[in-house]
Motif scaffolding. Structure first.
Motif, PDB file in Angstrom:
ATOM      1  N   LEU A  36      16.039  -0.595 -14.025  1.00 57.85           N
ATOM      2  CA  LEU A  36      16.112  -1.171 -12.684  1.00 57.85           C
ATOM      3  C   LEU A  36      15.290  -2.444 -12.533  1.00 57.85           C
ATOM      4  CD1 LEU A  36      15.896   2.121 -10.568  1.00 57.85           C
ATOM      5  CD2 LEU A  36      17.945   0.854 -11.276  1.00 57.85           C
ATOM      6  N   GLU A  37      14.379  -2.691 -13.490  1.00 59.69           N
ATOM      7  CA  GLU A  37      13.533  -3.883 -13.490  1.00 59.69           C
ATOM      8  C   GLU A  37      12.684  -3.986 -12.228  1.00 59.69           C
ATOM      9  OE1 GLU A  37      16.202  -7.142 -14.219  1.00 59.69           O
ATOM     10  OE2 GLU A  37      16.303  -6.717 -16.361  1.00 59.69           O
ATOM     11  N   TRP A  38      12.169  -2.825 -11.772  1.00 52.48           N
ATOM     12  CA  TRP A  38      11.252  -2.826 -10.638  1.00 52.48           C
ATOM     13  C   TRP A  38       9.877  -3.299 -11.089  1.00 52.48           C
ATOM     14  CZ3 TRP A  38      12.043   2.450  -7.673  1.00 52.48           C
ATOM     15  CH2 TRP A  38      13.334   2.475  -7.138  1.00 52.48           C
ATOM     16  N   ASP A  39       9.108  -3.794 -10.138  1.00 50.35           N
ATOM     17  CA  ASP A  39       7.742  -4.237 -10.403  1.00 50.35           C
ATOM     18  C   ASP A  39       6.815  -3.029 -10.279  1.00 50.35           C
ATOM     19  OD1 ASP A  39       5.418  -5.630 -10.788  1.00 50.35           O
ATOM     20  OD2 ASP A  39       5.381  -6.510  -8.776  1.00 50.35           O
ATOM     21  N   VAL A  40       6.723  -2.248 -11.351  1.00 48.26           N
ATOM     22  CA  VAL A  40       5.914  -1.037 -11.362  1.00 48.26           C
ATOM     23  C   VAL A  40       4.883  -1.137 -12.487  1.00 48.26           C
ATOM     24  CG1 VAL A  40       7.689   0.438 -10.360  1.00 48.26           C
ATOM     25  CG2 VAL A  40       7.589   0.155 -12.850  1.00 48.26           C
ATOM     26  N   THR A  41       3.851  -0.308 -12.397  1.00 45.92           N
ATOM     27  CA  THR A  41       2.789  -0.322 -13.397  1.00 45.92           C
ATOM     28  C   THR A  41       3.159   0.587 -14.566  1.00 45.92           C
ATOM     29  OG1 THR A  41       1.115  -0.712 -11.699  1.00 45.92           O
ATOM     30  CG2 THR A  41       0.348   0.156 -13.824  1.00 45.92           C
ATOM     31  N   VAL A  42       3.272   0.001 -15.748  1.00 42.93           N
ATOM     32  CA  VAL A  42       3.645   0.748 -16.947  1.00 42.93           C
ATOM     33  C   VAL A  42       2.570   0.556 -18.007  1.00 42.93           C
ATOM     34  CG1 VAL A  42       5.324   0.968 -18.825  1.00 42.93           C
ATOM     35  CG2 VAL A  42       6.118   0.607 -16.482  1.00 42.93           C
ATOM     36  N   THR A  43       2.145   1.659 -18.601  1.00 45.20           N
ATOM     37  CA  THR A  43       1.211   1.624 -19.720  1.00 45.20           C
ATOM     38  C   THR A  43       1.899   2.219 -20.941  1.00 45.20           C
ATOM     39  OG1 THR A  43       0.298   3.846 -19.354  1.00 45.20           O
ATOM     40  CG2 THR A  43      -0.649   2.040 -18.053  1.00 45.20           C
ATOM     41  N   GLU A  44       1.157   2.360 -22.020  1.00 46.60           N
ATOM     42  CA  GLU A  44       1.724   2.992 -23.221  1.00 46.60           C
ATOM     43  C   GLU A  44       2.133   4.433 -22.940  1.00 46.60           C
ATOM     44  OE1 GLU A  44      -1.004   2.697 -26.412  1.00 46.60           O
ATOM     45  OE2 GLU A  44      -0.804   0.515 -26.640  1.00 46.60           O
ATOM     46  N   SER A  45       1.547   5.044 -21.920  1.00 54.96           N
ATOM     47  CA  SER A  45       1.844   6.439 -21.597  1.00 54.96           C
ATOM     48  C   SER A  45       2.994   6.593 -20.616  1.00 54.96           C
ATOM     49  CB  SER A  45       0.593   7.118 -21.012  1.00 54.96           C
ATOM     50  OG  SER A  45      -0.461   7.100 -21.950  1.00 54.96           O
ATOM     51  N   GLY A  46       3.466   5.495 -20.042  1.00 54.79           N
ATOM     52  CA  GLY A  46       4.566   5.578 -19.092  1.00 54.79           C
ATOM     53  C   GLY A  46       4.252   4.917 -17.771  1.00 54.79           C
ATOM     54  N   GLU A  47       5.010   5.269 -16.736  1.00 54.09           N
ATOM     55  CA  GLU A  47       4.855   4.684 -15.405  1.00 54.09           C
ATOM     56  C   GLU A  47       4.022   5.599 -14.513  1.00 54.09           C
ATOM     57  OE1 GLU A  47       5.384   3.980 -11.260  1.00 54.09           O
ATOM     58  OE2 GLU A  47       6.448   5.639 -12.202  1.00 54.09           O
ATOM     59  N   PHE A  48       3.022   5.013 -13.867  1.00 54.88           N
ATOM     60  CA  PHE A  48       2.134   5.723 -12.958  1.00 54.88           C
ATOM     61  C   PHE A  48       1.911   4.858 -11.719  1.00 54.88           C
ATOM     62  CE2 PHE A  48       1.130   7.205 -17.177  1.00 54.88           C
ATOM     63  CZ  PHE A  48       0.795   8.545 -17.054  1.00 54.88           C
ATOM     64  N   ASP A  49       1.607   5.490 -10.580  1.00 55.24           N
ATOM     65  CA  ASP A  49       1.137   4.742  -9.425  1.00 55.24           C
ATOM     66  C   ASP A  49       0.064   5.545  -8.706  1.00 55.24           C
ATOM     67  OD1 ASP A  49       2.307   6.631  -7.746  1.00 55.24           O
ATOM     68  OD2 ASP A  49       3.989   5.364  -7.173  1.00 55.24           O
ATOM     69  N   GLU A  50      -0.452   4.986  -7.604  1.00 55.16           N
ATOM     70  CA  GLU A  50      -1.585   5.621  -6.943  1.00 55.16           C
ATOM     71  C   GLU A  50      -1.262   6.986  -6.362  1.00 55.16           C
ATOM     72  OE1 GLU A  50      -0.118   2.420  -3.927  1.00 55.16           O
ATOM     73  OE2 GLU A  50      -0.021   2.832  -6.083  1.00 55.16           O
ATOM     74  N   TYR A  51       0.017   7.250  -6.078  1.00 55.47           N
ATOM     75  CA  TYR A  51       0.377   8.530  -5.463  1.00 55.47           C
ATOM     76  C   TYR A  51       0.367   9.680  -6.473  1.00 55.47           C
ATOM     77  CZ  TYR A  51       1.515   5.446  -1.663  1.00 55.47           C
ATOM     78  OH  TYR A  51       1.417   4.484  -0.682  1.00 55.47           O
ATOM     79  N   ASP A  52       0.342   9.358  -7.750  1.00 53.39           N
ATOM     80  CA  ASP A  52       0.175  10.405  -8.763  1.00 53.39           C
ATOM     81  C   ASP A  52      -1.238  10.978  -8.749  1.00 53.39           C
ATOM     82  OD1 ASP A  52       2.781  10.456 -10.126  1.00 53.39           O
ATOM     83  OD2 ASP A  52       2.296   8.411 -10.726  1.00 53.39           O
TER      84      ASP A  52
END
Length: 212
Positions: free
Chosen positions: A33-49
């Motif tokens: 989807l090419e969203w502007d999300v935070t991705v690390t080597e472990s995957g996608e995370f955000d503050e709500y996690d």
């Protein structure tokens, strides 16, 4: 395919499934989807996690996570009201204790085509049924979410139409919409695919916790 629910007190029991989930979110939200999300080597995370959500996963017979969603109390902090309040017609969600927020819903787009009623993917229908069943089992009768126009049409085809809470707005590279979905037996019966395995036996009636 089966549904697995992972409340906060069971995170430690399912590290592999949670790791797969975060990688799937990265592949779908950033890769497809090419969203502007935070991705690390472990995957996608955000503050709500960080707010101890319950995760709903769809898992194949060979233990592959193919779909996921995140559930948090809509009384907050809620993604829709805090991050995407522009999607709300009144600017406020006005959440009640019987309202839960679903976010980060995604399905593995590399899955072989397996369609159910209304030509909706089996994994999608399975997730819809799991979310509704879990919500009812935990005292919620409304599910609020933000999504895009394409997914709004999928909800309608599945027989689970969304009540809009505002007008569509461009956010990043998508046209987003906020809405309310019923969590009731009628909706569950409409979306439940043939062969659906109930999640109730795996649920120990967890509380959805927030940072409040």
């Amino acid at each position: 395919m089966r549904i697995l629910t992972i409340p906060p007190d069971r995170y430690a029991d399912h590290p592999n499934q949670l790791a797969q989930m975060h990688r799937l979110r990265a592949n779908v939200f950033r890769g497809c989807l090419e969203w502007d999300v935070t991705v690390t080597e472990s995957g996608e995370f955000d503050e709500y996690d960080r707010f101890d959500p319950t995760y709903i996963l769809a898992i194949t017979d060979d233990a592959r996570v193919v779909a996921c969603a995140r559930l948090l109390s809509a009384q907050g902090p809620a993604m829709l009201e805090v991050t995407f309040s522009q999607l709300l017609g009144t600017g406020s969600l006005g959440a009640s204790p019987t309202m839960v927020e679903s976010s980060r819903f995604c399905v593995d787009t590399s899955l072989a085509e397996a369609r159910g009623r209304g030509q909706v993917h089996l994994a999608t229908l399975t997730m819809f049924a799991g979310i509704i069943e879990w919500s009812m089992a935990n005292g919620y009768n409304e599910i609020v979410t933000s999504t895009d126009l394409r997914f709004e049409r999928i909800l309608s085809r599945a027989g689970w139409p969304m009540k809009r809470l505002g007008e569509p707005r461009e956010i990043g590279n998508t046209v987003a919409i906020a809405g309310l979905l019923p969590a009731d037996p009628e909706s569950f019966d409409r979306v439940r695919p043939m062969g659906y395995q109930s999640v109730i036996s795996d649920i120990q009636r967890p509380n959805i916790r927030s940072a409040a």
